[in-house]
Scaffold this motif. Structure first.
Motif, short mmCIF file in Angstrom:
data_model
loop_
_atom_site.label_atom_id
_atom_site.label_comp_id
_atom_site.label_asym_id
_atom_site.label_seq_id
_atom_site.Cartn_x
_atom_site.Cartn_y
_atom_site.Cartn_z
N ASP A 116 2.64 15.52 -4.99
CA ASP A 116 1.29 15.69 -4.62
C ASP A 116 0.98 16.71 -3.56
O ASP A 116 1.85 17.02 -2.83
CB ASP A 116 0.84 14.24 -4.04
N PRO A 117 -0.27 17.12 -3.31
CA PRO A 117 -1.25 16.87 -4.02
C PRO A 117 -1.31 17.50 -5.43
O PRO A 117 -0.84 18.63 -5.76
CB PRO A 117 -2.55 17.48 -3.30
N GLN A 118 -2.30 16.95 -6.44
CA GLN A 118 -2.68 17.39 -7.48
C GLN A 118 -3.93 17.42 -7.57
O GLN A 118 -4.59 16.29 -7.10
CB GLN A 118 -1.82 16.85 -8.88
N PRO A 119 -4.81 18.00 -8.38
CA PRO A 119 -6.23 17.85 -8.47
C PRO A 119 -6.65 16.59 -9.36
O PRO A 119 -6.18 16.45 -10.58
CB PRO A 119 -6.74 19.17 -9.09
N GLU A 120 -7.56 15.70 -8.87
CA GLU A 120 -8.05 14.71 -9.52
C GLU A 120 -9.44 14.74 -9.74
O GLU A 120 -10.19 15.35 -8.59
CB GLU A 120 -7.61 13.42 -8.90
N SER B 208 -8.24 11.80 -4.66
CA SER B 208 -7.36 12.34 -3.64
C SER B 208 -6.42 11.19 -3.11
O SER B 208 -5.27 11.65 -2.47
CB SER B 208 -8.27 12.94 -2.59
N GLN B 209 -6.81 9.93 -3.42
CA GLN B 209 -5.94 8.72 -2.92
C GLN B 209 -4.86 8.31 -4.12
O GLN B 209 -3.99 7.61 -3.51
CB GLN B 209 -6.90 7.50 -2.70
N GLN B 210 -5.03 8.95 -5.27
CA GLN B 210 -4.11 8.48 -6.31
C GLN B 210 -2.91 9.14 -6.28
O GLN B 210 -2.57 9.85 -7.33
CB GLN B 210 -5.02 8.69 -7.71
N TRP B 211 -2.10 9.01 -5.34
CA TRP B 211 -0.69 9.51 -5.49
C TRP B 211 -0.09 8.85 -6.26
O TRP B 211 0.96 9.75 -7.00
CB TRP B 211 -0.06 9.50 -4.00
N SER C 184 -3.32 13.84 -14.03
CA SER C 184 -4.19 14.80 -13.13
C SER C 184 -5.05 15.87 -13.81
O SER C 184 -4.69 16.10 -15.15
CB SER C 184 -3.46 15.52 -12.05
N GLN D 262 -2.74 10.72 5.17
CA GLN D 262 -3.89 11.02 4.41
C GLN D 262 -4.24 9.83 3.27
O GLN D 262 -5.20 10.06 2.65
CB GLN D 262 -4.01 12.24 3.75
N TYR D 263 -3.09 9.09 3.10
CA TYR D 263 -3.34 8.01 2.14
C TYR D 263 -3.94 6.79 2.60
O TYR D 263 -2.75 6.54 3.55
CB TYR D 263 -2.17 8.03 1.11
#
Length: 526
Positions: free
Chosen positions: A128-132, A138-141, A149, A391-392
């Protein structure tokens, strides 16, 4: 035969103590009798089954001619003995209660700092991060760990709407914006036939509406659409079919789960995801059954899975949240005073057993495990030993949709509202942790595999692709791991776990953490 009635009451009582939405002991309160499970020796029902049951003092409430089983309500103290004496009956016993996976947040305080260092601590998985694509993406680690993604699996496939994933759970919020677009209302069903709240507290509970929240969460993990609100699921374009087996408090009966699994087979659904659980006694042979061992629930549950798989259903099941080795049938039977027991559904043959990992890709502190039972794993969250970076939200838990009709007292949720850009679509979303969360993720990857390669009716090949493309994870070193797990909230009071096996076949990870991008033939893992 009375011993097993006591055993199953103990199972239900144990779940009552340890579960957020727990299974209460059947036969309590103002119920019209006790629910029994009867398994016949053949996979069909005798022609005179109604007369046999009536003579023993019972009334059939669930009929499963496809697998030779019935659910019976009886007020007669001699019902079990009377049915067990019939030559065509393999076993008759009080029905096992089912529950949602225990709420692992209860009385647990997050430990800041982890035993493990850095994200991707065990190697090979998505970073992470990867674009969602959606606002809470952005919370979906957890989805990023599986390379779900915009630059991962979505770039290859988001699934086919003709592919159907059935879920056995507490229902769904049929109005939720991350549920309704992909929900097949026509084929969804409520299978709850008998329980501690008869007459039903909620008349609408005869529908598939979710008064708990758990079912809405799991369904969204599979197939929340990309629609500018909330989250996106693993397979955001497949169809979901809700098979409601558990009520507002998470209570259910295994015979109803059997009924739902058989229905999935009859309708040739592509995938079935189950995040409920129970423990059932397991007998080695007929001789044991004639001498006090009763496993009618195990018999029918295994037959139901066999029936569904034979009709093309890939069955995916959670290992549970007790941090116990469920491959050791003697150990899991011990608290109930029986020689051997099986965790259902993951412990059944033909079920893809799913374990849970946390932010650092280690086994979650609560996750049950077992070599030969755990086939693959996926992120389920871990706020205790693997807290996520600031950040999560909510310290390493994972986010999913939450029902607008969930009872406030049912679960300890951490939730937010999310809307699209024009505020024409809004929904509630909650952060949870458990093998309940990892299981629908795997079901979603299975649905993508079916969509991409047309593997309808080939659960063996779907499982093979899942395992071969999973990111292998080694056992920790040392293999014995200690967890800060409060014994008072754990059925087995287990604070350690031992990982056995190699990187593609071990009790913590099975073949590894599933990878949607790799499973779709996406080439190098990201």
């Amino acid at each position: 035969m009375g011993k097993v009635s006591a055993v199953l009451s103990a199972i239900a009582a144990a779940l009552l103590v340890t579960s957020a939405g727990s299974a209460a002991t059947l036969g309590a309160g103002s119920q019209p009798g006790v629910l029994y499970t009867v398994a016949f020796t053949s996979n069909s029902l005798p022609a005179n089954v109604d007369q046999l049951v009536a003579n023993a003092g019972g009334t059939i409430v669930v009929r499963l001619p496809q697998i030779g089983g019935i659910g019976v309500v009886s007020s007669s103290a001699g019902f079990q003995a009377a049915m067990s004496s019939i030559a065509s009956v393999a076993d008759a016993s009080r029905s096992a209660a089912t529950s949602l996976q225990r709420n692992v947040d209860t009385n647990v305080v997050a430990a800041r700092g982890s035993r493990h260092g850095g994200k991707g601590g065990n190697g090979g998985v998505g970073v992470d991060p990867q674009p969602e694509p959606d606002p809470l993406g952005s919370q979906q680690w957890d989805k990023m760990r599986m390379n779900v993604s915009s630059t991962g699996s979505y770039a290859v496939s988001t699934g086919n709407h003709s592919v159907k994933v059935a879920l056995t759970d507490t229902g769904v919020d049929v109005t939720h914006p991350d549920i309704a677009p992909n929900l097949d209302l026509l084929e969804s069903r409520n299978f709850i036939t008998f329980g501690p709240d008869l007459p039903l507290t909620f008349p609408a509970d005869e529908t598939i509406q979710d008064y708990n929240g758990h079912g809405t969460w799991t369904a969204s993990a599979v197939a929340a659409p990309i629609n500018g609100v909330g989250i996106s699921g693993v397979a955001p374009n497949v169809s979901i079919v809700e098979l409601k087996t558990n009520d507002a408090n998470g209570e259910g009966n295994l015979i109803d789960w059997d009924n739902a699994v058989v229905y999935a087979g009859d309708n040739h659904f592509d995938v079935l995801s189950s995040s409920i659980y129970t423990f059932v006694q397991t007998c080695r042979n007929d001789a044991e059954r004639k001498h006090g061992c009763d496993d009618s629930d195990y018999i029918l549950a295994q037959r139901a899975v066999d029936y569904a798989r034979a009709r093309g259903v890939t069955v995916v099941g959670a290992t549970g949240n007790e941090n116990v080795d469920i491959s050791d049938q003697r150990s899991i039977g011990s608290p109930f005073g029986v020689k051997t027991a099986t965790e259902v559904p993951a412990g059944l043959d033909g079920v893809i057993g799913v374990d849970a990992t946390g932010y650092n890709n280690e086994k979650s502190f609560y996750a049950s495990y077992g070599r030969g039972i755990v086939d693959v794993t996926a992120p389920g969250g871990d706020s205790v030993t693997q807290p996520a970076p600031p950040q999560y939200l909510f310290g390493g838990r994972v986010v999913g949709a939450w029902s607008s009709t969930a009872l406030p007292s049912v679960n300890d949720t951490r939730s937010v509202q999310s809307c699209n850009a024009t505020h024409t679509l809004c929904g509630t979303y909650a952060w949870l942790q458990g093998t309940s969360m990892s299981t629908p993720d795997v079901a979603g990857v299975a649905a993508l595999i079916v969509s991409r390669f047309g593997l309808h009716a080939r659960p063996d090949l779907v499982e093979s692709v899942l395992e071969q493309t999973a990111n292998a994870q080694n056992c920790p070193d040392p293999r014995q791991v200690a967890y800060p797990f409060p014994p008072e909230t754990d059925l087995y009071s287990a604070s350690t776990a031992l990982c056995q096996g190699g990187p593609r076949d071990n009790g913590f990870f099975g073949a590894g953490i599933v990878d949607a991008f790799a499973a779709l033939g996406g080439g190098a893992r990201r």
